[in-house]
Design a protein around this motif. Structure first.
Motif, short mmCIF file in Angstrom:
data_model
loop_
_atom_site.label_atom_id
_atom_site.label_comp_id
_atom_site.label_asym_id
_atom_site.label_seq_id
_atom_site.Cartn_x
_atom_site.Cartn_y
_atom_site.Cartn_z
N VAL A 29 1.09 -1.20 -0.17
CA VAL A 29 0.01 -0.01 -0.04
C VAL A 29 0.86 1.30 0.13
O VAL A 29 1.88 1.30 0.74
CB VAL A 29 -0.85 0.05 0.94
N VAL A 30 0.97 2.16 -1.23
CA VAL A 30 1.77 3.15 -0.94
C VAL A 30 0.87 4.33 -0.72
O VAL A 30 -0.24 4.91 -0.93
CB VAL A 30 1.96 3.40 -2.69
N LEU A 31 1.72 5.15 0.30
CA LEU A 31 1.23 6.13 0.79
C LEU A 31 2.18 7.32 0.27
O LEU A 31 3.26 7.19 0.44
CB LEU A 31 1.38 6.47 2.47
N HIS A 32 1.58 8.43 -0.22
CA HIS A 32 2.50 9.58 -0.86
C HIS A 32 2.00 10.64 -0.18
O HIS A 32 0.92 11.44 -0.64
CB HIS A 32 2.17 9.60 -2.34
N PRO A 33 2.57 11.30 1.06
CA PRO A 33 1.97 12.43 1.73
C PRO A 33 2.37 13.81 1.03
O PRO A 33 1.90 14.80 1.58
CB PRO A 33 2.69 12.27 2.98
N GLY A 34 3.17 13.74 0.19
CA GLY A 34 3.83 15.07 -0.29
C GLY A 34 3.01 15.42 -1.44
O GLY A 34 1.98 15.02 -1.96
N ALA A 35 3.07 16.84 -1.74
CA ALA A 35 2.48 17.70 -3.04
C ALA A 35 3.43 18.64 -3.02
O ALA A 35 4.16 19.30 -2.24
CB ALA A 35 0.98 17.83 -2.58
N ALA A 36 3.14 19.46 -4.32
CA ALA A 36 3.91 20.68 -4.57
C ALA A 36 3.89 21.58 -3.73
O ALA A 36 4.59 22.63 -3.70
CB ALA A 36 3.81 21.05 -6.32
N SER A 37 2.58 22.12 -2.95
CA SER A 37 2.33 23.33 -2.45
C SER A 37 1.75 22.80 -1.10
O SER A 37 1.17 21.64 -0.75
CB SER A 37 1.39 24.20 -3.31
N GLY A 38 1.99 23.64 0.09
CA GLY A 38 1.39 23.36 1.36
C GLY A 38 -0.13 23.26 1.49
O GLY A 38 -0.79 22.54 1.95
N SER A 39 -0.89 23.80 0.42
CA SER A 39 -2.40 23.79 0.57
C SER A 39 -2.86 22.51 0.26
O SER A 39 -3.99 21.91 0.39
CB SER A 39 -2.99 24.81 -0.49
N ARG A 40 -2.02 21.53 -0.40
CA ARG A 40 -2.44 20.17 -0.71
C ARG A 40 -1.75 19.20 0.05
O ARG A 40 -1.76 17.92 -0.49
CB ARG A 40 -2.13 20.16 -2.40
N ARG A 41 -1.20 19.55 1.27
CA ARG A 41 -0.69 18.50 2.24
C ARG A 41 -1.37 18.29 3.13
O ARG A 41 -1.49 19.15 3.98
CB ARG A 41 0.73 18.94 2.19
N TRP A 42 -1.86 17.06 3.15
CA TRP A 42 -2.49 16.61 4.58
C TRP A 42 -1.56 16.38 5.75
O TRP A 42 -0.73 16.29 5.50
CB TRP A 42 -3.28 15.27 4.29
N PRO A 43 -2.29 16.88 6.84
CA PRO A 43 -1.25 16.64 8.07
C PRO A 43 -0.26 15.64 8.27
O PRO A 43 -0.94 14.50 8.11
CB PRO A 43 -2.08 17.40 9.36
N VAL A 44 0.71 15.79 8.71
CA VAL A 44 1.79 14.48 8.99
C VAL A 44 1.12 13.51 9.91
O VAL A 44 1.24 12.43 9.81
CB VAL A 44 3.10 15.08 9.70
N ALA A 45 0.60 14.17 10.96
CA ALA A 45 0.15 13.30 12.26
C ALA A 45 -1.26 12.43 11.50
O ALA A 45 -1.25 11.18 12.13
CB ALA A 45 -0.45 14.22 13.40
N ARG A 46 -1.81 13.12 10.66
CA ARG A 46 -2.99 11.86 10.19
C ARG A 46 -2.16 11.07 9.16
O ARG A 46 -3.01 9.85 9.28
CB ARG A 46 -4.05 12.94 9.45
N TRP A 47 -1.26 11.40 8.48
CA TRP A 47 -0.84 10.20 7.74
C TRP A 47 -0.13 9.33 8.56
O TRP A 47 -0.21 7.95 8.39
CB TRP A 47 0.54 10.76 7.04
#
Length: 322
Positions: free
Chosen positions: A156-174
């Motif tokens: 199962v691939v989790l990809h937490p990043g995105a090009a901008s902060g507005s599209r990054r879900w919080p680290v703790a939730r990941w």
């Protein structure tokens, strides 16, 4: 460019990132149909362009980024603008002196079709190319990428990043999602670009579990093979989401500032779960620095519920490679 001949080719500008490249694949196939006897040369970044060339989507690559001037000495060529609405991108192509420019209409170039703001990205570029005689649609998005059976098959691939902060879900939730998946017996892999190594490390630490972290270690073909061999992908509105669509891997997608009707999966609606709590009449800023409220409205429980549903789906709705 690897080929010597540039006379009479089709020069296509789409000098953007991975997600943009993938949403343009259907239109590139339409370009091939419109001019079957000509070579198709993509003007774009080296990493994604080389990969698309090796897959046979285009014939050659002219390495460029953004709206930089193009080094082009061909004549009699057709120029196709899959980069933007113009006029700046139109001018970049016009400077190559094409015999024909295929692009959306602007005051400087009134011949093309009318740009529509509220249109899915895949549909937008297929409409342009179809108007020039190259029929194509979202069914042309699929790419022939074999799964990587060695690195992490069935992960199962989790990809937490995105090009901008507005599209990054919080680290703790990941971290919570990763922990729940590992505790349920799933193999979990974190992916990201070289600049996202610290982000992935933070997610791994937040999970409190031993995760496979491949941030910065995969090139585009390697990432594509990993996703093609994965059981499921969980990510935000970013390039990996479009990669999952292209290789028919089920995905759970977390949308924030941008409505899914513009950038969500254009095919296989039953294979992808899209989570979004935004206002369709008031989209946010996809390039913002702060996480978008529509994204933070997505809870860990909602993500896990979607993950469980897709993992339990029949094989006919699961991975296309079996």
């Amino acid at each position: 460019m690897s080929g010597a001949r540039t006379t009479g080719d089709v020069l296509v500008l789409r000098a953007l990132g991975l997600g943009d490249a993938l949403t343009g694949v259907a239109a590139l196939r339409g370009v091939r149909r419109a001019w079957p006897e000509r070579r198709v040369v993509l003007a774009g970044p080296a990493a994604t362009g080389t990969w698309l060339r090796d897959l046979g989507v285009v014939d050659d690559l002219l390495v460029t980024q953004g709206l930089a001037p193009l080094t082009w000495d061909g004549t009699g060529h057709v120029a196709v603008n899959l980069h933007g609405r113009g006029p700046q991108s139109h001018r970049v192509l016009a400077a190559t002196r094409p015999a024909r420019l295929v692009a959306y209409a602007t005051p400087e170039h009134p011949q093309g079709p009318t740009w529509r703001a509220d249109e899915h990205e895949v549909v937008r570029w297929c409409r342009l190319v179809t108007s020039a005689g190259g029929p194509c649609d979202a069914s042309d998005l699929r790419l022939p990428v074999p799964p990587d059976r060695a690195t992490a098959p069935g992960t199962v691939v989790l990809h937490p990043g995105a090009a901008s902060g507005s599209r990054r879900w919080p680290v703790a939730r990941w971290g919570e999602v990763a922990r729940a998946l590992v505790d349920a017996g799933q193999d979990v892999t974190l992916t990201g670009g070289p600049a996202e190594a610290d982000l992935c490390a933070a997610v791994a630490e937040a999970s409190g579990r031993d995760l496979r972290v491949l941030a910065g270690s995969l090139d585009v073909p390697g990432l594509a093979g990993l996703v093609a061999g994965a059981r499921l992908v969980v990510c935000g509105d970013t390039g990996v989401a479009h990669l999952a669509t292209a290789v028919a891997t089920p995905s759970v997608l977390l949308f924030g500032p941008t409505p899914p009707r513009w950038w969500g999966p254009a095919i296989d609606s039953g294979r992808h779960a899209v989570l979004w709590h935004g206002d369709p009449h008031r989209p946010g800023d996809p390039h913002g620095t702060d996480v978008d409220p529509a994204l933070t409205a997505i809870t860990v429980d909602q993500v896990l519920e979607a993950v469980v549903a897709l993992l339990a789906a029949p094989a006919s709705h699961g991975h296309a490679w079996g």
